[in-house]
Design a protein around this motif. Structure first.
Motif: not given
Ligand SMILES: Nc1ncnc2c1ncn2[C@@H]1O[C@H](COP(=O)(O)OP(=O)(O)O)[C@@H](O)[C@H]1O
Ligand SMILES: [Mg+2]
Lengths: 302, 230
Positions: B80-94
């Motif tokens: 779980v990286p600093q700043g979360r670094r989610l795939f922001a363009e992708l959906t929650v499910a993706e």
């Protein structure tokens, strides 16, 4: 209305329609080719200057395959349609692995490297196939009766095939696990690898897919255009124009921009001159770069 | 579980970490404390293989420094990286599906994640970038837990969160300890660290310093002043 100031003669409607049809065929092939360039830039952040040479290789290989396989023209053509993109894709994957990967995909270094690839592919093609334009016979020669003139039925098949392929790429990107992997890698390659995605293999696959799309476009068009070792220049330029106008990474933008450029190129080339068409397209690119640098459908870079 | 020895790591020609040593045991919450710029994030990146590194990072007997980065999560290391670094363009499910990437079938794990963070279940079709800060942290945790890690690396997971969210994250981490998951936690909130940590290692200017248990640390508050105070 007084048209006496207009420096060209008003065209006959039949000529206009011929221009529109040519434009649609050009748009279809251009959309495929530009989509390949856009995928490679989108996912790998690489400007592939050799993209037009993969297109050329597709056409030249189509000539090679069809001249080896005898029988009905449709047989050789069908084989070419499968074999040429696969070979070109394999070559692209190999050059990714041997060259681009070793450069760590540095933007500047890869531009130089793909310029080198452009000349190597061009010279190899000249060496093996010679300087002459090579014809490929269309798989069939139906003519469709239109109100104004008969028109090659094959060209309609080109358009249909291009549409199917575009839908296929869309389904791949939006609806499959492979597409999800590609989109995740595009967004953040480091985090993609943190979840087990082998980024270098994804890159090799995307580079192959991009080159393969250009090759398919070329195989489709070569019965209309002939194969030649210098034929990669125009598709490269036009693909760049389409990608810039449409916006990077936008499939919809690529299609719309390809239609815009293809149609205007077809119509203006038929009615006036091909040079005027290219001048206008380049002007349009300049306008887009100034007023909407992210392209018509692109999202603003963060 | 995790045994780091004589680690050197950095970016390009800049070396940030030198002579780093650290070990994390199964079922342990091990906290990394140090000032901004001390090299905490770089240490986690070195474990994940995202920075140039040299030395030894042993994980269950395997040398991570000789593995390509995508093999690290496959060995059961969640990040779980600093700043979360989610795939922001992708959906929650993706985003969740990417967390499940290392396994063949993840339906049951996915259901477990949605039970742990029910709020994500209501937002599956939403782009991850449009979530609130707390929801984004839940998704970053769920994405990492989806690969059912035996070692979890958390980089400032409570940064910028409301107290209720901090409580939720803390509960999740302490529950993981029951299942023998090892956690390496980077945290700035010292009082929160003291409440959950089993051991603490201080890091200063790219060097690891004292390692001691939370109880020992309570008896030596001067260490906090020295390594994290202002
Ligand atoms: N991408 C980078 N390139 C070069 N130096 C970096 C990079 N990221 C961090 N650093 C440097 O490494 C040092 C440690 O940073 P970091 O690991 O992020 O510290 P922390 O997480 O403890 O606040 C800092 O001096 C920082 O400037
Ligand atoms: Mg940090």
């Amino acid at each position: 209305m007084d048209w006496s100031w207009f420096p060209f003669e008003m065209p006959h409607p039949a000529l206009l329609w011929a221009g529109v049809l040519e434009g649609i065929v050009l748009s279809a092939v251009l959309a495929l080719t530009a989509l390949g360039l856009s995928l490679v830039f989108g996912v790998m952040r690489i400007v592939n200057v050799a993209h037009g040479e993969f297109y050329m290789l597709g056409a030249v290989l189509a000539y090679a395959v069809t001249s080896v396989i005898g029988g009905h023209p449709a047989l050789g053509f069908t084989v070419a349609l499968i074999v040429a993109p696969l070979l070109v894709g394999a070559l692209a994957a190999a050059s990714d692995w041997l060259v681009l990967k070793r450069l760590n995909y540095e933007p500047e270094a890869t531009i130089v490297a793909t310029i080198g690839m452009l000349y190597i592919i061009q010279q190899l093609s000249l060496e093996f196939f010679g300087p002459d334009a090579r014809p490929v016979v269309a798989p069939f020669d139906w003519r469709i009766r239109l109100p104004w003139f008969g028109y090659s039925g094959y060209k309609f098949v080109v358009v249909g095939a291009a549409i199917l392929l575009m839908i296929g790429v869309w389904v791949l990107m939006a609806r499959t696990r492979i597409g999800l992997i590609m989109r995740a890698t595009q967004f953040d390659r480091e985090m993609a690898s943190a979840f087990g995605i082998p980024v270098d293999r994804v890159f090799a696959g995307v580079f192959a897919l991009g080159a393969g799309l250009a090759a398919i476009g070329a195989v489709l068009i070569v019965p209309v255009q002939q194969a030649h070792y210098l034929m990669g220049g125009d598709p490269l330029l036009l693909s760049f124009i389409v990608v810039i106008i449409g916006g990077l990474g936008s499939l919809k933008g690529t299609v719309v921009a390809a239609l815009l450029i293809g149609l205007s190129d077809g119509i203006i080339s038929t009615l006036f001159t091909p040079t005027l068409a290219k001048i206008l397209a380049t002007l349009l690119v300049a306008m887009v770069l100034v007023f909407r640098p992210q392209g018509l459908f692109g999202t603003r870079a963060a | 579980m995790l045994d780091i020895r004589d680690l050197e790591a950095g970016y390009g020609s800049v070396t940030v970490l030198r002579g780093v040593a650290l070990d994390v045991q199964p079922g342990e919450i091990h906290c990394l404390l140090g000032r901004n710029g001390a090299g905490k994030t770089t240490l986690l990146k070195a474990i994940m293989g995202h920075v140039r590194r040299q030395g030894s990072i042993l994980h269950d007997g395997a040398e991570l420094t000789s593995l390509p980065p995508h093999e690290v999560p496959r060995r059961g290391i969640g990040y779980v990286p600093q700043g979360r670094r989610l795939f922001a363009e992708l959906t929650v499910a993706e985003n969740l599906e990417i967390g499940l990437m290392t396994r063949r079938s993840g339906r049951e794990v996915r259901e477990r994640m949605l039970a742990l963070f029910p709020r994500l279940g209501e937002r599956l079709r939403q782009r991850a970038g449009t979530l609130s800060g707390g929801e984004q942290q839940m998704l970053a945790m769920a994405r990492a837990l989806a690969l059912e890690p035996t070692l979890l690396l958390l980089d400032e997971p409570t940064e910028g969160l409301q107290p209720s969210m901090i409580q939720l994250i803390r509960d999740v981490v302490t529950d993981l300890r029951q299942t023998h998951v090892a956690t390496l936690l980077v945290e700035q909130r010292v009082e929160a660290v003291l409440r959950v940590a089993d051991r603490v290692t201080f890091i200063e200017n790219g060097h690891t310093r004292e390692t001691l248990t939370a109880d020992e640390l309570r008896g030596r508050p001067e260490l906090l002043d020295r390594y994290v105070g202002v």
